[in-house]
Motif scaffolding. Structure first.
Motif, short mmCIF file in Angstrom:
data_model
loop_
_atom_site.label_atom_id
_atom_site.label_comp_id
_atom_site.label_asym_id
_atom_site.label_seq_id
_atom_site.Cartn_x
_atom_site.Cartn_y
_atom_site.Cartn_z
N GLY A 238 0.80 -1.21 0.00
CA GLY A 238 0.00 0.00 0.00
C GLY A 238 0.83 1.27 0.00
O GLY A 238 2.06 1.25 -0.23
N ASN A 239 0.16 2.40 0.32
CA ASN A 239 0.82 3.71 0.26
C ASN A 239 1.09 4.31 1.63
O ASN A 239 1.46 5.47 1.74
CB ASN A 239 -0.05 4.68 -0.57
N ALA A 240 0.86 3.52 2.70
CA ALA A 240 1.03 4.05 4.05
C ALA A 240 1.64 2.97 4.93
O ALA A 240 1.54 1.77 4.63
CB ALA A 240 -0.31 4.51 4.61
N PRO A 241 2.30 3.37 6.03
CA PRO A 241 2.88 2.37 6.93
C PRO A 241 1.82 1.42 7.48
O PRO A 241 0.69 1.83 7.77
CB PRO A 241 3.49 3.23 8.05
N ALA A 242 2.20 0.17 7.62
CA ALA A 242 1.28 -0.85 8.12
C ALA A 242 1.67 -1.23 9.55
O ALA A 242 2.83 -1.56 9.82
CB ALA A 242 1.32 -2.08 7.22
N SER A 243 0.71 -1.17 10.43
CA SER A 243 0.88 -1.71 11.78
C SER A 243 0.28 -3.10 11.79
O SER A 243 -0.84 -3.31 11.33
CB SER A 243 0.16 -0.82 12.81
N ILE A 244 1.03 -4.06 12.32
CA ILE A 244 0.63 -5.46 12.23
C ILE A 244 0.71 -6.12 13.59
O ILE A 244 1.67 -5.91 14.34
CB ILE A 244 1.53 -6.23 11.23
N GLU A 245 -0.30 -6.89 13.92
CA GLU A 245 -0.29 -7.73 15.12
C GLU A 245 -0.64 -9.15 14.70
O GLU A 245 -1.51 -9.35 13.84
CB GLU A 245 -1.30 -7.22 16.16
N ILE A 246 0.05 -10.12 15.29
CA ILE A 246 -0.19 -11.52 14.96
C ILE A 246 -0.80 -12.22 16.15
O ILE A 246 -0.28 -12.16 17.26
CB ILE A 246 1.12 -12.22 14.53
N GLU A 247 -1.94 -12.88 15.91
CA GLU A 247 -2.61 -13.65 16.94
C GLU A 247 -2.69 -15.10 16.51
O GLU A 247 -2.68 -15.40 15.31
CB GLU A 247 -4.03 -13.13 17.18
N THR A 248 -2.78 -15.99 17.48
CA THR A 248 -2.90 -17.42 17.18
C THR A 248 -4.07 -18.01 17.98
O THR A 248 -4.54 -17.40 18.94
CB THR A 248 -1.61 -18.18 17.54
N THR A 249 -4.52 -19.17 17.56
CA THR A 249 -5.66 -19.80 18.22
C THR A 249 -5.27 -20.66 19.41
O THR A 249 -6.14 -21.23 20.06
CB THR A 249 -6.45 -20.65 17.21
N CYS A 250 -3.98 -20.80 19.68
CA CYS A 250 -3.58 -21.57 20.86
C CYS A 250 -2.14 -21.20 21.24
O CYS A 250 -1.39 -20.66 20.42
CB CYS A 250 -3.70 -23.07 20.64
N SER A 251 -1.78 -21.54 22.48
CA SER A 251 -0.43 -21.25 22.95
C SER A 251 0.61 -22.14 22.31
O SER A 251 1.81 -21.92 22.50
CB SER A 251 -0.37 -21.41 24.48
#
Length: 526
Positions: A238-251
C-alpha cells in the motif's frame, strides 16, 4: 501532468486506522476517504452518519426475565470504556440485534455484520445445560455492542472481545486498557474525518495493503513433542505504513506479536509450532491483523498429522471405539465365550528404538509377557516396514467376566520424553449391555421416564426368551436388524415416591453360557 502531481502532493493523507478494527468500520472509513479524495463531499457526509459515534440503539429479542438488566449493564461498560463517546440504549432501528439461544455444540457464535447492523446469538445456558451466569450474558452483550462500535473480536483471553467464558464462578468483567485505547483512537479518526467533511478537504486515503503468503501450511507428519517452524511472508503493497499484530488460536503457536512495515517493505516471520499436547490431525489458525482498510484480517491455516513418539498397536482386527485421530485411546476386543483367551499387542518407537521395560495391567486376572521383537510391523499410519520393538502377549482366563469390561494397560519405557504409554481395551465377552445400566436422574413421581440400552453379541445370534422387572419398572425388547444378535431394550420407571430408584431388569436368554443377563437400574425421583 506536473500540475496533477503538485495537486496530489498538496492533498492531505487520510487518518490511519488502528489494528483490530471490525471489517465493517474499516469499510466505512475507506468509503469516506475515497469520497473525500474524489471531492464527493455530500456523499462523504452521508457515509459519515454510519460511523458508530454518539447514541446508538440495541434490541433484545426473547431475553429471559432472569437477565432483564443485562443490556443496561453492558451499555454502561461501553459508555465507561469509551469515556462517553459511544452510548447504547434499547430502542427501535437497532445497530445491534441480540437473540438468545441454548449453548450450541460448537460454542457461541461471534457477532456478525448483516444488512447494516450487528446480529449476535447469545447463549443463555452453559455447556452442561444449566442457566448461564448473568456475567456471561452481560459479557456477550458488551462484546456485541463493542463490535458494532468498531472493535473486532480477538483470540486474547481476559479481554471483552476475546472468547466469552461460561463458568459458574466468573469474576467481574471490564474492558482492558488496550481496548479502551482502541475506543479513543477510533474516536480520533472519526473527529479527523468529520473535520475533513465539514471543511470539504480532499484526502488521499491512507491505505496500507497487506499480502500474506502462504495462506495454508501443511506440515505433514510430525512426531509428537517436536517443535517445527514455518515461514510466512508479509508484504505491505500500500501507500502508508502498516501496523501489524499476529494472533494465534492456541499457545502451541508462538509468533512475533507486533510488526511495522513501511510501504513496499516485506518481512518473513517464522512462527513455531509445539506439538507436545497434540495427537492426530490438527488444524490451527494464525491471524495477521493490520490497519489495512481493505483486508484488516488475514488468516494462515496450519495443518499437521501428529504421531506419538511411541506406537502401541492393538491386535489385528480390533475395532477403534474412540479415536483420537492417529491411533486410538480405547480399543474394542472380542474374546470367546468359553476357555482362555490370548491377544497380542505391538510396541515400537517411531523416531528411534525405545525399550519396553515393564507392562502393568489394571486387572489381577490378566497376565502379560513382553517379548523383544525385530521384524515386519504393519502400522496403518506408517505402513509396513521392518522395525525393532516388542510384542506384548496378553492372557485372559476362562473366568473373565461376561459382558463389557475394560482393561487398562500401562507400558513403562526408557524414553525420557514418553516414559509411560497407555492403552485401554474394551473387552467384550458374550452378550453385552450398553450402557451397562439404566440411570434415571430426572424422574418425577407419578410420571413415566424411559431409558434405552442395547443388548448385543458381536458374533453369535441369541434369543431373549423372557423379560422380568422389579417393582416400579417395566421393559420391552425389540430386535434390531436381522442378525438375531442385537436387541433394543426400553426400560420404563414410574416412581411412586420421592427418593432413590433402584432395581434391575432380568433377561432370560437361550445362551448356555449366559442364561440370565441383568441390567441394573438406578436414579432418583423428585
Amino acid at each position: 501532468m506536473l500540475s496533477l502531481l503538485i495537486l496530489l502532493a498538496a492533498q492531505q493523507s487520510g487518518p490511519a486506522m488502528p489494528v483490530g478494527v471490525a471489517p465493517h468500520l474499516s469499510a466505512t472509513s475507506l468509503a469516506i476517504q475515497r469520497s473525500l479524495q474524489d471531492g464527493k463531499f455530500e456523499l462523504a457526509a452521508e457515509t459519515l452518519k454510519a460511523w458508530p459515534a454518539g447514541k446508538l440503539t440495541y434490541k433484545v429479542a426473547g431475553l429471559p426475565p432472569t437477565y432483564a438488566d443485562a443490556g443496561k449493564a453492558a451499555a454502561a461498560m461501553i459508555e465507561e470504556a469509551s469515556q462517553g463517546k459511544v452510548t447504547f440504549a434499547e430502542g427501535e432501528g437497532p445497530r445491534v440485534l441480540f437473540t438468545f439461544v441454548p449453548m450450541p455444540l460448537v460454542g457461541p457464535a461471534e457477532p456478525e455484520w448483516r444488512n447494516g447492523r450487528v446480529e449476535m446469538a447469545v447463549p443463555i445456558t452453559d455447556r452442561g445445560g444449566d442457566a448461564a451466569h448473568e456475567r456471561s450474558v452481560i459479557w456477550s452483550l458488551a462484546k456485541g455492542m463493542a463490535y458494532a462500535a468498531g472493535l473486532d473480536h480477538t483470540t486474547r483471553r481476559r479481554s471483552v472481545m476475546g472468547p466469552v467464558a461460561f463458568t459458574k464462578s466468573l469474576s467481574p468483567i471490564t474492558f482492558s486498557l488496550p481496548e479502551q485505547r482502541q475506543f479513543a483512537k477510533l474516536f480520533e479518526v472519526y473527529q479527523e474525518l468529520k473535520r475533513a467533511v465539514e471543511g470539504k478537504t480532499r484526502l488521499v486515503p491512507a491505505m496500507p495493503r497487506i499480502e500474506v503468503e502462504p495462506d495454508l501450511v501443511d506440515m505433514g507428519s510430525i512426531i509428537q513433542g517436536d517443535h517445527k517452524e514455518f515461514a510466512v511472508t508479509i508484504k505491505n503493497t500500500g501507500n502508508a505504513p502498516a501496523s501489524i499484530e499476529i494472533e494465534t488460536t492456541c499457545s502451541c503457536l508462538i509468533a512475533t506479536p507486533t510488526l511495522q512495515l513501511a510501504p513496499g517493505a516485506s518481512v518473513t516471520v517464522t512462527p513455531r509450532f509445539d506439538s507436545t499436547d497434540y495427537q492426530g490431525q490438527i488444524e490451527k489458525h494464525l491471524y495477521v491483523l493490520s490497519n489495512s482498510l481493505e483486508n484488516p484480517r488475514e488468516t494462515v491455516v496450519l495443518r499437521a498429522a501428529i504421531a506419538p513418539e511411541i506406537r502401541f498397536l492393538p491386535p489385528p482386527g480390533a475395532n477403534s471405539v474412540r479415536s483420537v485421530g492417529i491411533g486410538a485411546d480405547l480399543i474394542e476386543v472380542e474374546i470367546p465365550d468359553a476357555g482362555d483367551a490370548k491377544t497380542e499387542l505391538t510396541f515400537y518407537g517411531t523416531k528411534s528404538p525405545v525399550e519396553l521395560i515393564d507392562v502393568q495391567l489394571g486387572s489381577p486376572l490378566a497376565s502379560a509377557t513382553v517379548v523383544p521383537f525385530e521384524g515386519s510391523i504393519d502400522d496403518p499410519l506408517f505402513g509396513t516396514a521392518v522395525r525393532k520393538g516388542a510384542k506384548v502377549m496378553l492372557g485372559l482366563p476362562a473366568n473373565w467376566p461376561f459382558g463389557i469390561s475394560w482393561l487398562r494397560i500401562v507400558g513403562v519405557t526408557d524414553s525420557k520424553r514418553k516414559p509411560v504409554v497407555e492403552m485401554t481395551l474394551q473387552i467384550r465377552k458374550g452378550i453385552g449391555v450398553s450402557p451397562q445400566s439404566a440411570y434415571f436422574g430426572d424422574a418425577r413421581v407419578g410420571e413415566v421416564s424411559e431409558r434405552v440400552v442395547m443388548v448385543e453379541h458381536r458374533s453369535k445370534p441369541f434369543k431373549i426368551i423372557k423379560v422380568t422387572t422389579d417393582d416400579g419398572l417395566s421393559a420391552t425388547v425389540t430386535p434390531v436388524g436381522e442378525s438375531g444378535a442385537s436387541y433394543r431394550l426400553v426400560i420404563r420407571a414410574t416412581p411412586r415416591s420421592v427418593g432413590a430408584i433402584s432395581g434391575s431388569v432380568q433377561l432370560s436368554t437361550d445362551s448356555a453360557a449366559q442364561p440370565i443377563v441383568v441390567v441394573p437400574v438406578g436414579g432418583r425421583a423428585k
